[in-house]
Design a protein around this motif. Sequence first.
Motif, PDB file in Angstrom:
ATOM      1  N   TRP A 112      27.360 -99.959 -46.250  1.00 34.87           N
ATOM      2  CA  TRP A 112      28.427 -99.893 -47.245  1.00 34.87           C
ATOM      3  C   TRP A 112      29.002-101.272 -47.515  1.00 34.87           C
ATOM      4  CZ3 TRP A 112      31.348 -95.411 -44.304  1.00 34.87           C
ATOM      5  CH2 TRP A 112      30.590 -94.238 -44.426  1.00 34.87           C
ATOM      6  N   LEU A 113      29.221-102.044 -46.439  1.00 32.97           N
ATOM      7  CA  LEU A 113      29.825-103.371 -46.613  1.00 32.97           C
ATOM      8  C   LEU A 113      28.865-104.308 -47.339  1.00 32.97           C
ATOM      9  CD1 LEU A 113      31.772-103.887 -43.244  1.00 32.97           C
ATOM     10  CD2 LEU A 113      32.575-102.925 -45.413  1.00 32.97           C
ATOM     11  N   ALA A 114      27.571-104.177 -47.046  1.00 35.27           N
ATOM     12  CA  ALA A 114      26.577-105.008 -47.737  1.00 35.27           C
ATOM     13  C   ALA A 114      26.603-104.701 -49.236  1.00 35.27           C
ATOM     14  CB  ALA A 114      25.180-104.766 -47.154  1.00 35.27           C
ATOM     15  N   GLU A 115      26.731-103.421 -49.576  1.00 30.98           N
ATOM     16  CA  GLU A 115      26.812-103.038 -50.989  1.00 30.98           C
ATOM     17  C   GLU A 115      28.035-103.644 -51.670  1.00 30.98           C
ATOM     18  OE1 GLU A 115      24.986 -98.564 -50.552  1.00 30.98           O
ATOM     19  OE2 GLU A 115      26.656 -98.834 -51.953  1.00 30.98           O
ATOM     20  N   LEU A 116      29.101-103.816 -50.874  1.00 35.83           N
ATOM     21  CA  LEU A 116      30.335-104.401 -51.421  1.00 35.83           C
ATOM     22  C   LEU A 116      30.298-105.926 -51.420  1.00 35.83           C
ATOM     23  CD1 LEU A 116      32.868-102.056 -49.567  1.00 35.83           C
ATOM     24  CD2 LEU A 116      32.369-102.015 -52.027  1.00 35.83           C
ATOM     25  N   GLY A 117      29.200-106.492 -50.894  1.00 34.25           N
ATOM     26  CA  GLY A 117      29.072-107.946 -50.869  1.00 34.25           C
ATOM     27  C   GLY A 117      29.855-108.610 -49.744  1.00 34.25           C
ATOM     28  N   VAL A 118      30.203-107.825 -48.707  1.00 39.24           N
ATOM     29  CA  VAL A 118      30.942-108.391 -47.569  1.00 39.24           C
ATOM     30  C   VAL A 118      29.947-109.052 -46.612  1.00 39.24           C
ATOM     31  CG1 VAL A 118      32.461-107.829 -45.622  1.00 39.24           C
ATOM     32  CG2 VAL A 118      32.667-106.554 -47.783  1.00 39.24           C
ATOM     33  N   PRO A 119      30.161-110.311 -46.246  1.00 38.46           N
ATOM     34  CA  PRO A 119      29.221-110.975 -45.332  1.00 38.46           C
ATOM     35  C   PRO A 119      29.264-110.337 -43.933  1.00 38.46           C
ATOM     36  CG  PRO A 119      31.094-112.427 -45.824  1.00 38.46           C
ATOM     37  CD  PRO A 119      31.254-111.192 -46.662  1.00 38.46           C
ATOM     38  N   PRO A 120      28.156-110.401 -43.178  1.00 35.73           N
ATOM     39  CA  PRO A 120      28.124-109.794 -41.842  1.00 35.73           C
ATOM     40  C   PRO A 120      29.165-110.415 -40.915  1.00 35.73           C
ATOM     41  CG  PRO A 120      25.957-110.685 -42.452  1.00 35.73           C
ATOM     42  CD  PRO A 120      26.907-111.069 -43.533  1.00 35.73           C
ATOM     43  N   GLY A 121      29.673-109.634 -39.970  1.00 41.50           N
ATOM     44  CA  GLY A 121      30.632-110.136 -38.980  1.00 41.50           C
ATOM     45  C   GLY A 121      29.937-110.970 -37.918  1.00 41.50           C
ATOM     46  N   PRO A 122      30.705-111.497 -36.962  1.00 42.67           N
ATOM     47  CA  PRO A 122      30.138-112.398 -35.951  1.00 42.67           C
ATOM     48  C   PRO A 122      29.425-111.676 -34.812  1.00 42.67           C
ATOM     49  CG  PRO A 122      32.494-112.169 -35.626  1.00 42.67           C
ATOM     50  CD  PRO A 122      32.164-111.389 -36.872  1.00 42.67           C
ATOM     51  N   VAL A 123      29.513-110.344 -34.759  1.00 42.73           N
ATOM     52  CA  VAL A 123      28.908-109.579 -33.656  1.00 42.73           C
ATOM     53  C   VAL A 123      27.870-108.620 -34.231  1.00 42.73           C
ATOM     54  CG1 VAL A 123      29.365-107.903 -31.818  1.00 42.73           C
ATOM     55  CG2 VAL A 123      31.004-109.750 -32.260  1.00 42.73           C
ATOM     56  N   ARG A 124      26.703-108.583 -33.588  1.00 46.34           N
ATOM     57  CA  ARG A 124      25.635-107.707 -34.065  1.00 46.34           C
ATOM     58  C   ARG A 124      26.072-106.237 -33.963  1.00 46.34           C
ATOM     59  NH1 ARG A 124      20.216-109.137 -34.473  1.00 46.34           N
ATOM     60  NH2 ARG A 124      20.536-110.994 -33.216  1.00 46.34           N
ATOM     61  N   PRO A 125      25.900-105.444 -35.029  1.00 46.47           N
ATOM     62  CA  PRO A 125      26.402-104.060 -35.026  1.00 46.47           C
ATOM     63  C   PRO A 125      25.474-103.085 -34.308  1.00 46.47           C
ATOM     64  CG  PRO A 125      25.429-104.579 -37.142  1.00 46.47           C
ATOM     65  CD  PRO A 125      25.328-105.845 -36.317  1.00 46.47           C
ATOM     66  N   LEU A 126      25.347-103.247 -32.992  1.00 45.89           N
ATOM     67  CA  LEU A 126      24.458-102.381 -32.210  1.00 45.89           C
ATOM     68  C   LEU A 126      25.052-100.982 -32.061  1.00 45.89           C
ATOM     69  CD1 LEU A 126      23.729-104.862 -29.271  1.00 45.89           C
ATOM     70  CD2 LEU A 126      22.253-104.384 -31.235  1.00 45.89           C
ATOM     71  N   PRO A 127      24.190 -99.948 -32.031  1.00 44.91           N
ATOM     72  CA  PRO A 127      24.701 -98.603 -31.728  1.00 44.91           C
ATOM     73  C   PRO A 127      25.296 -98.558 -30.313  1.00 44.91           C
ATOM     74  CG  PRO A 127      22.412 -98.536 -32.500  1.00 44.91           C
ATOM     75  CD  PRO A 127      22.752 -99.975 -32.269  1.00 44.91           C
ATOM     76  N   VAL A 128      26.269 -97.663 -30.113  1.00 43.44           N
ATOM     77  CA  VAL A 128      26.923 -97.537 -28.801  1.00 43.44           C
ATOM     78  C   VAL A 128      25.897 -97.461 -27.679  1.00 43.44           C
ATOM     79  CG1 VAL A 128      28.297 -95.994 -27.332  1.00 43.44           C
ATOM     80  CG2 VAL A 128      29.024 -96.423 -29.688  1.00 43.44           C
ATOM     81  N   GLN A 129      24.872 -96.624 -27.854  1.00 36.79           N
ATOM     82  CA  GLN A 129      23.959 -96.375 -26.736  1.00 36.79           C
ATOM     83  C   GLN A 129      23.050 -97.555 -26.401  1.00 36.79           C
ATOM     84  OE1 GLN A 129      22.601 -92.366 -27.740  1.00 36.79           O
ATOM     85  NE2 GLN A 129      23.806 -91.672 -25.983  1.00 36.79           N
ATOM     86  N   GLU A 130      22.986 -98.544 -27.277  1.00 40.15           N
ATOM     87  CA  GLU A 130      22.251 -99.757 -26.897  1.00 40.15           C
ATOM     88  C   GLU A 130      23.084-100.626 -25.967  1.00 40.15           C
ATOM     89  OE1 GLU A 130      20.009-102.127 -29.593  1.00 40.15           O
ATOM     90  OE2 GLU A 130      19.531-100.398 -30.838  1.00 40.15           O
ATOM     91  N   VAL A 131      24.410-100.460 -26.055  1.00 34.36           N
ATOM     92  CA  VAL A 131      25.319-101.234 -25.207  1.00 34.36           C
ATOM     93  C   VAL A 131      25.692-100.442 -23.958  1.00 34.36           C
ATOM     94  CG1 VAL A 131      27.585-102.368 -25.119  1.00 34.36           C
ATOM     95  CG2 VAL A 131      26.257-102.388 -27.257  1.00 34.36           C
TER      96      VAL A 131
END
Length: 160
Positions: A112-131
């Motif tokens: 959704w944020l990419a569609e709005l043209g928002v640049p990625p944040g500083p932390v990789r958006p990993l799913p909970v279970q990967e962390v």
Amino acid sequence: MLQDTELKHLRRCVDLAAKALEVGDEPFGSVLVSGDGTVLAEDHNHVASGDGTRHPEFELARWAGMNMAPEERARATVYTSGEHCPMCSAAHAWVGLGRIVYVASSKQLVGWLAELGVPPGPVRPLPVQEVAPGVIVEGPVAEFEDEIRELHRRFHAASA
Ligand SMILES: [Zn+2]
């Protein structure tokens, strides 16, 4: 399928996210519920303070660490408008909290944020279970997805 009581907790998360937006913050909200169904604490994003770690899931993990016995934490559930980020997933796991139920996944939010043209944040958006592989996670929850998406659209339209 989630029960009505669980949908009620998610409804509160969406309302907290809307409240965050009203006060100029990013629209995220979360509720901590004990094993017997009691709402113990709730919060919304406070990153507009300038501190990017003030996510509601992180605040609830800290609250749980200070106010709940380890066995109570394990039985508790955190309901949240958006899937925990890696920081919050780690905090959740380190304090030994139980299940997570979220409305929108990190993957959805990133799209959704990419569609709005928002640049990625500083932390990789990993799913909970990967962390935090030991945490039981449920979501996304279609009932509230459109509302959450609209809150994010409004936040980024206002800050553009
Ligand atoms: Zn977070």
